[in-house]
Design a protein around this motif. Structure first.
Motif, PDB file in Angstrom:
ATOM      1  N   GLU A   1     -10.161 -20.419  67.180  1.00 35.20           N
ATOM      2  CA  GLU A   1     -10.141 -21.787  67.726  1.00 35.20           C
ATOM      3  C   GLU A   1      -9.813 -21.822  69.209  1.00 35.20           C
ATOM      4  OE1 GLU A   1      -7.452 -22.445  63.993  1.00 35.20           O
ATOM      5  OE2 GLU A   1      -8.171 -20.670  65.070  1.00 35.20           O
TER       6      GLU A   1
ATOM      7  N   SER B   1      -3.619 -22.757  67.731  1.00 35.86           N
ATOM      8  CA  SER B   1      -3.419 -23.355  66.417  1.00 35.86           C
ATOM      9  C   SER B   1      -3.416 -24.877  66.562  1.00 35.86           C
ATOM     10  CB  SER B   1      -2.101 -22.876  65.816  1.00 35.86           C
ATOM     11  OG  SER B   1      -2.115 -21.470  65.648  1.00 35.86           O
TER      12      SER B   1
ATOM     13  N   THR C   1      -9.761 -32.070  66.770  1.00 37.10           N
ATOM     14  CA  THR C   1      -8.980 -30.977  66.189  1.00 37.10           C
ATOM     15  C   THR C   1      -8.888 -31.122  64.679  1.00 37.10           C
ATOM     16  OG1 THR C   1      -7.676 -30.784  68.228  1.00 37.10           O
ATOM     17  CG2 THR C   1      -6.736 -29.820  66.231  1.00 37.10           C
TER      18      THR C   1
ATOM     19  N   ILE D   1     -12.031 -29.911  63.192  1.00 39.24           N
ATOM     20  CA  ILE D   1     -12.076 -28.448  63.178  1.00 39.24           C
ATOM     21  C   ILE D   1     -11.225 -27.877  62.050  1.00 39.24           C
ATOM     22  CG2 ILE D   1     -11.399 -26.393  64.506  1.00 39.24           C
ATOM     23  CD1 ILE D   1     -12.078 -28.075  67.042  1.00 39.24           C
ATOM     24  N   TYR D   2      -9.995 -28.398  61.940  1.00 42.86           N
ATOM     25  CA  TYR D   2      -9.099 -27.939  60.875  1.00 42.86           C
ATOM     26  C   TYR D   2      -8.437 -29.148  60.233  1.00 42.86           C
ATOM     27  CZ  TYR D   2      -5.539 -25.432  58.319  1.00 42.86           C
ATOM     28  OH  TYR D   2      -4.749 -24.913  57.309  1.00 42.86           O
ATOM     29  N   PRO D   3      -8.651 -29.362  58.940  1.00 43.25           N
ATOM     30  CA  PRO D   3      -9.218 -28.397  57.984  1.00 43.25           C
ATOM     31  C   PRO D   3     -10.675 -28.634  57.593  1.00 43.25           C
ATOM     32  CG  PRO D   3      -8.053 -30.094  56.796  1.00 43.25           C
ATOM     33  CD  PRO D   3      -7.956 -30.478  58.251  1.00 43.25           C
TER      34      PRO D   3
ATOM     35  N   TYR E   1     -13.393 -25.864  58.938  1.00 43.49           N
ATOM     36  CA  TYR E   1     -12.885 -24.572  59.372  1.00 43.49           C
ATOM     37  C   TYR E   1     -13.775 -23.425  58.906  1.00 43.49           C
ATOM     38  CZ  TYR E   1      -9.426 -21.279  61.045  1.00 43.49           C
ATOM     39  OH  TYR E   1      -8.784 -20.284  61.756  1.00 43.49           O
TER      40      TYR E   1
ATOM     41  N   VAL F   1     -16.374 -23.059  61.399  1.00 43.28           N
ATOM     42  CA  VAL F   1     -15.868 -22.374  62.592  1.00 43.28           C
ATOM     43  C   VAL F   1     -15.854 -20.874  62.353  1.00 43.28           C
ATOM     44  CG1 VAL F   1     -13.889 -22.097  64.135  1.00 43.28           C
ATOM     45  CG2 VAL F   1     -14.489 -24.374  63.282  1.00 43.28           C
TER      46      VAL F   1
ATOM     47  N   ALA G   1     -20.138 -26.439  64.435  1.00 48.71           N
ATOM     48  CA  ALA G   1     -18.754 -26.087  64.760  1.00 48.71           C
ATOM     49  C   ALA G   1     -18.604 -25.778  66.244  1.00 48.71           C
ATOM     50  CB  ALA G   1     -18.314 -24.895  63.914  1.00 48.71           C
TER      51      ALA G   1
END
Length: 437
Positions: A240, A327, A363, A366-368, A371, A374, A381
């Motif tokens: 990431e 993160s 963000t 992207i997560y969760p 993911y 990604v 992604a």
């Protein structure tokens, strides 16, 4: 100049009217959004994808058992925190009627509530704004339920308390910064915004004293307190991170790298990935050095109560850009700094806040939610990562340009005061010069 002053006064009047028009601020929105977050972490409402919360808290519980056996988790590559973080892991134990997992979620909720209450109370004071409470109310749920399942909520809460105390109780604020820095190092960055003079010496001394005292105490009680120093030495490039984006694109053009789990995160392995991972920490030091240099050129008038939040946010964004790890909980740091900064009407952080909050939303995508995309480096992604990165870069550039403008203005005033910048000649002086020729 007068026009700009009038515009600023108008904006302040509008902000005052907004706050007076809704004296309770975002109290209802905070309550509804936090109820949803609690329902998510307690699995009363489930997502179509795994959020990883239970696994993350299970890891924390495993570390707690190691602490209870009389040592830090030496040899565990996933333990990468300064010794003060052990206190955040122990805090849920104060709720013995709950399982550790549920107690952890409740502890995070209580920290969240305390932060909101402090921002709400601050926003009701004369000359302050409820904008900070709004930023916190919106920013946390934009990251999903993740903040309630990460240690970063506690660290951010301590840093917010430090920033709110610094203008009126600098000794207390400095001590809290020191405590926060024993959990994660980033809270120390807010000290860049403490103005020169006796206050700066006091705050830095309190921060250093609190950090050293707490660290030595924990090191005396539990062996292996310094093991975190080698915990990230061989860490790779997390997928990431900013530095990973070119490798995602390169995978579509034949780059042979792979994604693997290491140090508790997914990271790239392959040609040049290790080189970038080793170069980024050096770039981080260089970038922070440039920010420190810029800070020393700022005028004394810049160092108001908002300065620690403004310069701390600039430093955190620089660290995020140059980190080999990005993160999702890193965004919580920025939200906390923005929340305190925007309680000051003079901070100039409203545009930056909008950009960072938008980046929080991406963000969460992207997560969760995406993911696995990604990990597979799909084009969707890659676009999501690129948009998030672009929003954060734009926010940082906007903030750094503001700082550079303030530094240049101070330099121009100093030059004029010292005679380096010639003042315009009057008509009489001009005639005198002509006559002497």
């Amino acid at each position: 100049m007068h026009a700009a002053r009038g515009t600023n006064e108008t904006n302040l009047m509008i902000s005052d009217q907004r706050d007076r028009g809704r004296p309770t601020g975002p109290l209802l929105e905070w309550g509804v959004s936090r109820l949803l977050l609690l329902m998510l972490v307690f699995r009363l409402v489930t997502l179509p994808v795994s959020d990883g919360n239970a696994e993350e808290v299970a890891l924390y519980h495993k570390w707690l058992e190691v602490f209870q056996s009389g040592s830090f988790p030496v040899g565990d590559e996933t333990w990468q925190y300064p010794p003060g973080m052990s206190l955040a892991l122990l805090a849920p134990v104060l709720l013995p009627v709950l399982t550790y997992q549920h107690a952890f979620y409740v502890t995070a909720f209580l920290v969240d509530a305390a932060v909101f209450a402090a921002l709400w109370r601050t926003g009701r004071q004369p000359g302050r704004s409820m904008m900070g409470a709004w930023v916190w109310t919106i920013g946390v749920p934009l990251l999903g339920s993740m903040p309630y399942a990460r240690l970063d909520m506690t660290v951010t809460g301590i840093c917010v308390a430090a920033l709110l105390w610094l203008p009126t109780r600098p000794r207390v604020g400095g001590a809290l910064v020191g405590v926060g820095a024993t959990m994660k190092l980033w809270p120390v960055l807010v000290l860049l915004g403490v103005g020169p003079g006796g206050t700066m010496r006091t705050v830095w001394a309190r921060a250093l004293g609190a950090a050293v005292a707490l660290t030595l105490m924990l090191a005396a009680v539990l062996p292996g307190a310094w093991s975190f120093l080698s915990g990230q030495r061989a860490r790779g490039l997390q997928i990431e991170s900013f530095g990973a984006l070119p490798f995602h694109v390169a995978r579509h053009f034949g780059w042979p790298g792979q994604v693997e789990l290491a140090y508790g995160a997914m990271q790239f392995t392959g040609p040049y990935a290790e080189l970038v991972a080793y170069a980024l920490p050096a770039l981080s030091v260089f970038a922070l050095g440039g920010l420190v240099l810029l800070r020393w050129h700022l005028p004394r008038s810049f160092f108001t109560g908002a300065a620690p939040s403004v310069l701390g946010l600039a430093a955190v964004l620089v660290c995020i850009f140059t980190s080999r790890v990005f993160s999702p909980q890193f965004m919580l740091w920025a939200v906390g700094l923005l929340a305190v900064g925007t309680t000051w009407r003079s901070s100039g952080l409203r545009t930056t806040a909008r950009l960072v909050l938008a980046a929080c939303g991406f963000t969460l995508v992207i997560y969760p939610f995406t993911y696995f995309d990604v990990m597979a480096s799909t084009w969707s992604a890659i676009i999501t990562l690129a948009v998030r990165d672009a929003l954060l870069v734009t926010a940082a550039v906007h903030l750094l340009r503001t700082l550079r403008t303030a530094a240049r203005a101070a330099g121009d005033q100093s030059a004029e005061a010292s005679g380096l910048v010639p003042r315009p000649q009057s008509a009489e002086e001009t005639d005198e010069v002509v006559a002497t020729r």
